[in-house]
Design an enzyme around this catalytic site. Structure first.
Site, mmCIF file in Angstrom:
data_model
loop_
_atom_site.group_PDB
_atom_site.id
_atom_site.type_symbol
_atom_site.label_atom_id
_atom_site.label_comp_id
_atom_site.label_asym_id
_atom_site.label_seq_id
_atom_site.Cartn_x
_atom_site.Cartn_y
_atom_site.Cartn_z
ATOM 1 N N ASP A 115 -11.088 15.721 27.024
ATOM 2 C CA ASP A 115 -9.790 16.419 26.902
ATOM 3 C C ASP A 115 -9.696 16.581 25.308
ATOM 4 O O ASP A 115 -9.270 15.915 24.559
ATOM 5 C CB ASP A 115 -8.860 15.403 27.449
ATOM 6 N N TYR A 128 -3.382 10.562 27.254
ATOM 7 C CA TYR A 128 -2.607 11.260 28.141
ATOM 8 C C TYR A 128 -3.435 12.756 28.247
ATOM 9 O O TYR A 128 -4.017 13.234 27.454
ATOM 10 C CB TYR A 128 -1.331 11.708 27.245
ATOM 11 N N LYS A 168 -2.977 24.316 23.783
ATOM 12 C CA LYS A 168 -2.883 24.333 22.379
ATOM 13 C C LYS A 168 -3.248 25.368 21.249
ATOM 14 O O LYS A 168 -2.854 26.550 21.443
ATOM 15 C CB LYS A 168 -2.632 22.866 21.786
HETATM 16 P P1 KE4 Z 1 0.469 20.610 28.285
HETATM 17 O O1 KE4 Z 1 0.441 20.677 29.906
HETATM 18 O O2 KE4 Z 1 1.812 19.682 27.541
HETATM 19 O O3 KE4 Z 1 0.338 21.925 27.600
HETATM 20 O O4 KE4 Z 1 -0.730 19.597 27.719
HETATM 21 C C1 KE4 Z 1 -1.002 18.302 28.305
HETATM 22 C C2 KE4 Z 1 -1.854 17.438 27.288
HETATM 23 C C3 KE4 Z 1 -3.158 17.471 27.892
HETATM 24 N N1 KE4 Z 1 -4.046 16.587 27.153
HETATM 25 C C4 KE4 Z 1 -3.726 16.309 25.850
HETATM 26 C C5 KE4 Z 1 -4.873 15.472 25.058
HETATM 27 C C6 KE4 Z 1 -2.435 16.423 25.322
HETATM 28 O O5 KE4 Z 1 -2.180 15.781 24.253
HETATM 29 C C7 KE4 Z 1 -1.490 17.262 26.033
HETATM 30 C C8 KE4 Z 1 0.142 17.493 25.574
HETATM 31 N N2 KE4 Z 1 0.180 16.760 24.434
HETATM 32 C C9 KE4 Z 1 1.485 16.385 24.189
HETATM 33 C C10 KE4 Z 1 1.812 15.787 22.862
HETATM 34 N N3 KE4 Z 1 1.154 14.611 22.706
HETATM 35 C C11 KE4 Z 1 2.497 17.569 24.499
HETATM 36 C C12 KE4 Z 1 3.953 17.393 24.172
HETATM 37 C C13 KE4 Z 1 5.020 17.242 25.161
HETATM 38 O O6 KE4 Z 1 4.589 16.570 26.151
HETATM 39 O O7 KE4 Z 1 6.168 17.847 25.024
#
Ligand code: KE4
Length: 432
Positions: free
Chosen positions: A238, A143, A266
């Protein structure tokens, strides 16, 4: 039990789709209604019904120091006294960018944005702009946020809800996103042999944390590095989740692979909104205003986020930070393996510094999406709710990694393990 959370959830659902501002929080992956949290302190969360939980979600990764670390809170307060947002360059943006550059040998320049999605989306556009190519390659179960091109066979909340390839993404766009199984270098090689000259970039989670926690097989990342170099594609790591968690130089430092671009989020915001994409100056200077590839953001580099992130990275840079975090994570993972064995429930526990994955599976290893999809999610739900009822808060999805922070001490880890033994024995007794 959770009367106030239930009421708050009912109210929320009137104004917010699903009562949540991010789908994975809705407990759809485990059943029941989500708990509304009111306060965090170190390794603990406190819910609206006044109960305390040992927290292994940590706001989905940013809180590698635990909740409200005093140095982070102080840094935010200091910045707040001077203002919230200016829409101008500020010195603290340079300070955080310089810290990231110092901690990532593959990086010379950094552009701050406001989320990991924005960072990954911008890195893809940069790679497409630099190479003049349109295709990208990602891995099933990984993701990278919810930008259209990346919502193809995606992990995390998309996987939890069973919509890894979302409606609303035009087929014409989705077909530019090629996918392969994580850890399957032969598939990637075949795709490059067929499409090599059209592939702008490979984007990969160097440790997959969005189909729960899956580690790279020996040679996998090195193979991606060689293939992308051979075909003139960019390699994008990523590291939104792994950045500065798994090693002082992130996963790229842990595995000794130098990507062309790195996506961050994060931890570099310490819990405040943030994202970043970064790489060598020859790539990053292609971004506006020094180059023609456009990217922008009203709150990019927000001073409060920068202050919070900088204070977090300063703590993370301490000499023994990662060795201690690794020891805590190893203790939890090894303890769970021992308990599963003694109880007689087949489980696989994957772990790396600061991250772990719990899988109910007869398979000896879990190394790609197919392995994850074959796991017993019903048993995961029983485990999740059993632990929650006893004050331990894991991610409410079988497709999310768990996170240990530097605030998790021996007491929290021991309590987690004794609670896990009680829950697993109950599951074994009642369900075989
Ligand atoms: P955000 O747009 O949520 O800040 O980041 C996206 C993203 C991109 N790359 C990786 C490897 C990520 O894990 C994420 C977001 N992680 C999820 C948890 N697995 C966010 C939790 C959520 O969607 O509420």
């Amino acid at each position: 039990m959770d009367k106030r959370s239930a009421k708050l959830f009912q109210d929320a659902a009137r104004y917010i789709p699903g009562g949540v501002n991010s789908p994975v929080r809705a407990f759809n992956g485990v059943g029941g209604t989500p708990l509304f949290m009111e306060r965090g302190e170190g390794p603990y969360l406190f819910d609206a019904d006044g109960r305390r939980f040992i927290d292994y979600v940590g706001s989905w990764g940013p809180l590698v120091l635990g909740h409200n670390h005093p140095r982070v809170v102080a840094a935010i307060h200091d910045q707040l006294a001077r203002g919230i947002s200016f829409g101008t360059p500020t010195e603290i943006e340079t300070a955080l960018a310089a810290k990231v550059v110092a901690m990532l040998p593959s990086v010379e320049k950094v552009r701050m944005v406001s989320s990991g999605t924005e960072a990954a989306m911008s890195a893809i556009r940069l790679a497409r702009g630099i190479t003049g190519r349109s295709h990208i390659l990602k891995f099933e179960g990984c993701y990278h946020g919810h930008a259209d091109s990346l919502l193809v066979k995606a992990g995390s909340g998309a996987l939890t809800l069973g919509i890894p390839s979302s409606p609303g993404v035009p087929a014409e766009l989705a077909q530019l996103t090629l996918t392969a199984a994580y850890n399957d270098l032969s598939q990637v090689t075949a795709i490059f042999q067929q499409h090599g000259g059209d592939i702008a970039a490979v984007i990969v989670e160097p440790i997959a944390g969005n189909m729960n926690c899956v580690l790279p097989a020996n040679g996998f990342l090195e193979g991606l590095r060689k293939l992308t170099a051979r075909y003139g594609s960019l390699l994008i790591f990523d590291e939104v989740m792994t950045g500065f968690r798994v090693h002082p130089h992130s996963a790229q430092g842990l595995y000794g692979i130098s990507p062309d671009l790195t996506v961050l989020g994060k931890i570099i915001g310490g819990g405040l909104p943030v994202g970043a994409f970064a790489g060598a100056a020859k790539f990053m200077d292609q971004i506006a205003p020094t180059g023609p590839i456009y990217q922008a953001g009203t709150l990019s580099g927000n001073p409060l986020s920068m202050a919070s992130g900088l204070a977090t990275l300063e703590q993370v840079s301490a000499a023994n930070f990662h060795s201690e975090l690794a020891a805590s994570t190893d203790k939890l993972a090894e303890g769970l393996r021992t308990i599963a064995k003694s109880v007689g429930i087949p489980m696989v526990i994957n772990n790396v510094t600061g991250m772990f994955g719990i899988f109910f599976s007869n398979s000896p290893t879990i190394s790609n999406y197919a392995d994850v999809a074959a796991c017993d999610t019903e048993r995961f739900k029983l485990f999740f709710h059993g632990m929650l009822a006893r004050g331990v808060y894991f991610a409410p999805s079988a497709f999310e990694a768990g996170f240990v922070s530097s605030a998790h001490g021996a007491q929290e880890l021991d309590t987690t393990l004794t609670t896990a033994e009680e829950v697993l024995r109950k599951i074994k007794k009642e369900f075989g």
